[in-house]
Write a protein that holds these residues in place. Structure first.
Motif, PDB file in Angstrom:
ATOM      1  N   MET A 296       0.815  -1.168   0.194  1.00  0.00           N
ATOM      2  CA  MET A 296       0.006  -0.016   0.094  1.00  0.00           C
ATOM      3  C   MET A 296       0.967   1.214   0.035  1.00  0.00           C
ATOM      4  SD  MET A 296      -2.671   1.157   2.994  1.00  0.00           S
ATOM      5  CE  MET A 296      -4.362   1.145   1.996  1.00  0.00           C
ATOM      6  N   GLU A 297       0.690   2.345  -0.777  1.00  0.00           N
ATOM      7  CA  GLU A 297       1.473   3.451  -1.056  1.00  0.00           C
ATOM      8  C   GLU A 297       0.885   4.512   0.009  1.00  0.00           C
ATOM      9  OE1 GLU A 297       1.958   5.344  -4.769  1.00  0.00           O
ATOM     10  OE2 GLU A 297       1.769   3.293  -5.816  1.00  0.00           O
ATOM     11  N   PRO A 298       2.009   5.039   0.527  1.00  0.00           N
ATOM     12  CA  PRO A 298       1.742   6.050   1.532  1.00  0.00           C
ATOM     13  C   PRO A 298       0.764   7.306   0.955  1.00  0.00           C
ATOM     14  CG  PRO A 298       4.065   6.288   1.067  1.00  0.00           C
ATOM     15  CD  PRO A 298       3.291   5.116   0.355  1.00  0.00           C
ATOM     16  N   MET A 299      -0.107   7.683   1.946  1.00  0.00           N
ATOM     17  CA  MET A 299      -1.093   8.800   1.456  1.00  0.00           C
ATOM     18  C   MET A 299      -0.707  10.028   2.025  1.00  0.00           C
ATOM     19  SD  MET A 299      -4.872   7.102   2.470  1.00  0.00           S
ATOM     20  CE  MET A 299      -4.294   5.963   3.932  1.00  0.00           C
ATOM     21  N   ASP A 300      -1.029  11.214   1.241  1.00  0.00           N
ATOM     22  CA  ASP A 300      -0.762  12.457   1.464  1.00  0.00           C
ATOM     23  C   ASP A 300      -1.829  12.761   2.440  1.00  0.00           C
ATOM     24  OD1 ASP A 300      -2.954  13.048   0.078  1.00  0.00           O
ATOM     25  OD2 ASP A 300      -1.795  14.299  -1.392  1.00  0.00           O
ATOM     26  N   ASP A 301      -1.474  14.197   3.221  1.00  0.00           N
ATOM     27  CA  ASP A 301      -2.495  14.443   4.083  1.00  0.00           C
ATOM     28  C   ASP A 301      -3.909  14.668   3.834  1.00  0.00           C
ATOM     29  OD1 ASP A 301      -0.610  14.396   6.035  1.00  0.00           O
ATOM     30  OD2 ASP A 301      -0.245  16.572   6.142  1.00  0.00           O
ATOM     31  N   ALA A 302      -3.953  15.212   2.661  1.00  0.00           N
ATOM     32  CA  ALA A 302      -5.412  15.487   1.818  1.00  0.00           C
ATOM     33  C   ALA A 302      -6.074  14.294   1.502  1.00  0.00           C
ATOM     34  CB  ALA A 302      -5.139  16.486   0.659  1.00  0.00           C
ATOM     35  N   GLU A 303      -5.614  13.326   1.363  1.00  0.00           N
ATOM     36  CA  GLU A 303      -6.303  11.863   0.880  1.00  0.00           C
ATOM     37  C   GLU A 303      -6.575  11.419   2.161  1.00  0.00           C
ATOM     38  OE1 GLU A 303      -7.732   8.601  -0.832  1.00  0.00           O
ATOM     39  OE2 GLU A 303      -7.349  10.529  -1.792  1.00  0.00           O
ATOM     40  N   LEU A 304      -5.743  11.398   3.327  1.00  0.00           N
ATOM     41  CA  LEU A 304      -5.943  10.919   4.631  1.00  0.00           C
ATOM     42  C   LEU A 304      -7.361  11.408   5.193  1.00  0.00           C
ATOM     43  CD1 LEU A 304      -5.117   8.769   6.573  1.00  0.00           C
ATOM     44  CD2 LEU A 304      -3.573  10.482   7.403  1.00  0.00           C
ATOM     45  N   SER A 305      -7.145  12.852   4.961  1.00  0.00           N
ATOM     46  CA  SER A 305      -8.394  13.612   5.762  1.00  0.00           C
ATOM     47  C   SER A 305      -9.565  13.294   5.026  1.00  0.00           C
ATOM     48  CB  SER A 305      -8.187  15.084   5.482  1.00  0.00           C
ATOM     49  OG  SER A 305      -6.968  15.529   6.247  1.00  0.00           O
ATOM     50  N   ARG A 306      -9.482  13.117   3.593  1.00  0.00           N
ATOM     51  CA  ARG A 306     -10.692  12.635   2.826  1.00  0.00           C
ATOM     52  C   ARG A 306     -11.195  11.165   3.084  1.00  0.00           C
ATOM     53  NH1 ARG A 306      -8.063  15.380  -1.448  1.00  0.00           N
ATOM     54  NH2 ARG A 306      -6.975  13.453  -2.053  1.00  0.00           N
ATOM     55  N   ARG A 307     -10.204  10.385   3.325  1.00  0.00           N
ATOM     56  CA  ARG A 307     -10.729   8.884   3.907  1.00  0.00           C
ATOM     57  C   ARG A 307     -11.079   8.991   5.294  1.00  0.00           C
ATOM     58  NH1 ARG A 307      -6.828   4.315   2.082  1.00  0.00           N
ATOM     59  NH2 ARG A 307      -8.721   3.235   2.801  1.00  0.00           N
ATOM     60  N   LEU A 308     -10.738   9.759   6.379  1.00  0.00           N
ATOM     61  CA  LEU A 308     -11.189   9.844   7.340  1.00  0.00           C
ATOM     62  C   LEU A 308     -12.610  10.470   7.578  1.00  0.00           C
ATOM     63  CD1 LEU A 308     -10.740   9.457  10.426  1.00  0.00           C
ATOM     64  CD2 LEU A 308      -9.484  11.666  10.494  1.00  0.00           C
TER      65      LEU A 308
END
Length: 82
Positions: free
Chosen positions: A1-13
């Motif tokens: 699994m590739e690391p996520m940037d902050d924006a992607e992590l925020s969207r997923r959360l």
């Protein structure tokens, strides 16, 4: 699994939280606000209601240990929900 940037992590959360809120609502359940929610901090909310966001952020950071960006986002969200 590739690391996520902050924006992607925020969207997923946000997506996960939305789904959990929907499930709780369908089941007729409520959940308490987390201890880091500014709405649980009367002194912080007094500053928010008075339009003193900088003071609210300062007190919020002292209480939670959050960084400036996270604290500003929390206070902005609390301002929008009041």
């Amino acid at each position: 699994m590739e690391p996520m940037d902050d924006a992607e992590l925020s969207r997923r959360l946000a997506s996960i939280e939305s789904k959990l809120d929907t499930i709780l609502s369908c089941l007729g359940l409520t959940h308490p606000l987390p201890a880091t929610d500014p709405r649980q901090m009367p002194e912080v909310m007094q500053y928010v209601k008075a339009g003193k966001k900088i003071q609210a952020i300062k007190v919020y950071r002292e209480r939670t240990g959050f960084g400036l960006k996270a604290a500003k986002e929390a206070i902005d969200a609390a301002s929008a929900r009041r």
